[in-house]
Design a protein around this motif. Structure first.
Motif, mmCIF file in Angstrom:
data_model
loop_
_atom_site.group_PDB
_atom_site.id
_atom_site.type_symbol
_atom_site.label_atom_id
_atom_site.label_comp_id
_atom_site.label_asym_id
_atom_site.label_seq_id
_atom_site.Cartn_x
_atom_site.Cartn_y
_atom_site.Cartn_z
ATOM 1 N N HIS A 132 37.563 34.948 37.710
ATOM 2 C CA HIS A 132 36.538 33.905 37.766
ATOM 3 C C HIS A 132 36.346 33.497 39.225
ATOM 4 N N ALA A 144 31.662 37.839 37.353
ATOM 5 C CA ALA A 144 32.939 37.124 37.362
ATOM 6 C C ALA A 144 33.306 36.709 35.949
ATOM 7 N N GLY A 145 34.548 36.975 35.545
ATOM 8 C CA GLY A 145 35.023 36.637 34.214
ATOM 9 C C GLY A 145 34.660 37.666 33.158
#
Length: 701
Positions: A132, A144-145
């Protein structure tokens, strides 16, 4: 804008199926993308060949057939590309894209609690999650993530990756690095079990969960063919099963047919794009196992055909002329100009049409003959020769052309064999097909192996389907005297390689300087490759005012083609001595009739070349006769008397062993020293030496 088109193109996989690659080229061209940009993108594919291939395809695009820049954007969007939002002009900032391994190394291992894994009832094995707050973006979208699925090559290296958002948060996005023929494998490949090939990781999880068998993720249906081929190369013997989503069954059948692999299909009631993961979650593992067990074999008609050896019944070769012409096989008859090779072939044809006798005395089965001649006129050359040799010309059929839509065309074996096969079947009982010259069957370069094999294959197939012997006539290359006779055949070595038997007709010099013609076997994959027959070309007048030539067969000749065709040369002192030694050898061996095979064996053991022995036999006037079990050699009476004087000087033995007599009446000598002692005993008593028992109609040759 051109920048958007280039960005969209780069989001697509250059290793996609060729039809999609061409479609992308058309769409890119319609969008204003130039060749250099397209070529740079294409180089990222694992199946990239060369710039010339790419340029040739690019230049061939003349009509776009409704393909526009929208096509490019649609195909890019299917690969996860998102068009940029309109924004104010700003200074362009160069974006540095990290290598996929760098992203992989900074990501952390996935857990079974990841939203997508939970939603698809999957496994976190081999997957990671992008941290993240990571700044990595693909098509201007932050990943991200997101779940990261590596695209591995078949040695385990990382080529690229696919990023999967939580359910409902967007589409899967592929990393900018090319995927090549890479994939991701769920489970371990076992060649003894099926291996399922699917589009995405959700389907792979489902197949593995239901069966325990490995599943391969192709990362999109357009990559299935490429990945399947790679898997089959790296895992020879893999039991591949294609598992398409609903609506892609027809394409799966085509790939299965082309690659000879099995496939399954979703139940008919399922809507388009639903997949086996949906089936697993709705109907359970038992339903999915049943579907995966109901594999369908690839459609017949394409691909390699395998036959188990146990299903093939061994059978003997069927002979038209024993050890010379075989039914269903290709033969070559070669010779220099003036050797009479066409006349020899016609002599064979004449023998077949009347069920006559071959040169060795064996009876020929009666049948029909087809002749394709590109050099001689049937009316003034071929028919007169056939008549002169007693042929039943009602059994001879000449191939003069082919008729299509009422128009007569020259016969082309590469295109007209089906029509010829139909005509031959109508005629029936075709025993021989003569092709003169055989090079006419080759449309390409007769010196190129591949083109010759391609040209001869229709003839080979025709002979096999008809069960007829095929005899192709050709020349010998100039300036090749002394080389292996088979290698002297004009053109590519494929002429001799495709033929099961190669015959040579030639005119050679005898020891006294006269000419003799011989037909010999130069190569035989299915029979002995030595021996031959003399023949004579005689001028005759079979019909008033028609003068032609005919073949008259002579005695058999022994030895290899190379020995028989060797031109005699002026003897050197060493050669003269070798012949004298061979003459002495024959005087000792041939007091009684001796099988030719025994002469050859003894000569080899004594270190005498067979060609030298033949010259010595001619100098001695050795009699050569045929008995019931083969050919025999024996000295003339004057040479027997000379040999007797020599034998009287040998040490006497107390007991003389008897010459062995075999059941057919032929007398074979026992071991050489015993034979000489027995012969000596007879001669000292004033008796004649043993004679071979032969039939009354033996012909001296």
């Amino acid at each position: 804008m051109i920048e958007n088109a280039i960005d969209a193109l780069r989001a697509c996989d250059p290793g996609c199926a060729r039809e999609d690659w061409v479609k992308l080229a058309m769409a890119a061209k319609a969008s204003g993308v130039d060749f250099d940009e397209f070529h740079d993108w294409s180089q990222g594919a694992s199946n990239y060949s060369n710039e010339r291939d790419v340029r040739s395809m690019w230049n061939s695009i003349k009509r776009l057939d409704g393909i526009t820049e929208k096509t490019l954007f649609k195909m890019a969007a299917d690969s996860g590309w998102l068009p940029p939002k309109a924004e104010k002009p700003q200074k362009r900032i160069e974006r540095i894209v990290p290598h996929v391994t760098e992203v992989w190394n900074r990501s952390f291992k996935a857990t079974e609690n990841e939203p997508y894994i939970v939603a698809k009832q999957g496994s976190p094995d081999g997957l990671k999650v992008v941290p993240h707050g990571d700044r990595l973006t693909i098509s201007r979208t932050s990943v991200a993530g997101w779940l990261m699925v590596p695209v591995r090559d078949w040695t385990g290296g990382t080529l690229s990756a696919q990023f999967i958002p939580p359910p409902g948060a967007g589409k899967k996005l592929n990393y900018t690095a090319p995927m090549g023929d890479g994939a991701f494998v769920v489970g371990k490949i076992d060649l003894a079990k099926p291996v399922y090939l699917v589009e995405g990781i959700g389907q792979a999880w489902a197949c593995h969960a239901a069966t325990g068998c490995a599943s391969i993720v192709a990362f999109g249906w357009g990559r299935v063919r490429t990945v399947a081929q790679a898997a089959m190369r790296h895992h020879v013997g893999i039991r591949m099963v294609l598992v398409p989503d609903a609506g892609k069954e027809e394409d799966a059948r085509k790939i299965a047919r082309d690659l000879s692999v099995d496939y399954v299909v979703m139940p008919p009631a399922w809507p388009s794009n639903s997949d086996v993961n949906d089936l697993l979650q709705k109907d359970g593992a038992d339903a999915l196992r049943a579907l995966l067990a109901a594999v369908q074999a690839p459609p017949e008609g394409d691909g390699a055909i395998l036959v188990n050896g146990a299903d093939i019944e061994a059978k003997p070769i069927a002979w038209l002329w024993h050890f010379w012409l075989a039914f269903g096989k290709m033969h070559i008859l070669a010779g220099p100009p003036g050797a009479g090779k066409t006349t020899v072939a016609l002599a064979m044809a004449a023998t077949i049409t009347i069920g006559g006798k071959w040169p060795d005395g064996s009876r020929c089965p009666i049948g029909n003959v087809m002749i394709w001649s590109g050099e001689d006129d049937p009316a003034d050359t071929l028919i007169p020769r056939l008549i002169a040799m007693g042929a039943d010309i009602k059994r001879v059929f000449f191939i003069t052309g082919s008729r299509f839509d009422g128009e007569v065309q020259p016969f082309d074996p590469s295109r007209h064999m089906p029509q010829l096969l139909a005509q031959a079947a109508r005629i029936g009982d075709v025993k021989l097909l003569i092709v003169d010259p055989v090079v006419s069957a080759v449309n390409g370069d007769s010196h190129k192996n591949a083109e010759v094999r391609k040209g001869l294959q229709p003839l080979v197939d025709l002979g096999s389907q008809l069960g007829a012997a095929v005899l192709g006539i050709t020349h010998l290359s100039k300036g090749t005297v002394g080389r292996d006779p088979t290698e002297r055949v004009t053109g590519s070595i494929a002429f001799s390689a495709v033929a099961r038997i190669v015959l040579l007709a030639a005119k050679v010099k005898t020891e006294d300087g006269t000419d003799r013609r011989v037909l010999v076997r130069s190569k035989a994959n299915i029979a002995p490759d030595d021996g031959g027959f003399e023949y004579h070309i005689e001028q005759t007048e079979p019909l008033p005012g028609i003068h032609t030539s005919a073949v008259s067969w002579g005695q058999s000749v022994e030895g290899s083609a190379r020995d028989i065709l060797a031109e005699p040369e002026e003897e050197t002192e060493a050669q003269s001595g070798a012949k004298a030694d061979a003459e002495e050898f024959l005087r000792e061996l041939l007091i009684c009739s001796t099988p030719t095979k025994t002469v050859q064996t003894e000569a080899k053991a004594a270190g005498h070349a067979w060609a030298t022995v033949r010259r010595a036999s001619e100098a001695l006037g050795v009699k050569k006769r045929k008995g019931e079990s083969g050919w025999y050699w024996q000295l003339s009476q004057s040479d027997v008397a000379q040999a007797t004087c020599s034998l009287q000087n040998h040490e006497q033995h107390g007991q003389v062993e008897q010459v062995e007599q075999v059941g057919n009446g032929a007398i074979f000598p026992p071991p050489r020293h015993v034979a000489q002692d027995a012969q000596l005993a007879h001669l000292l008593k004033g008796e004649e030496p043993g004679q071979v028992a032969v039939s009354a109609d033996v012909e001296e040759i």
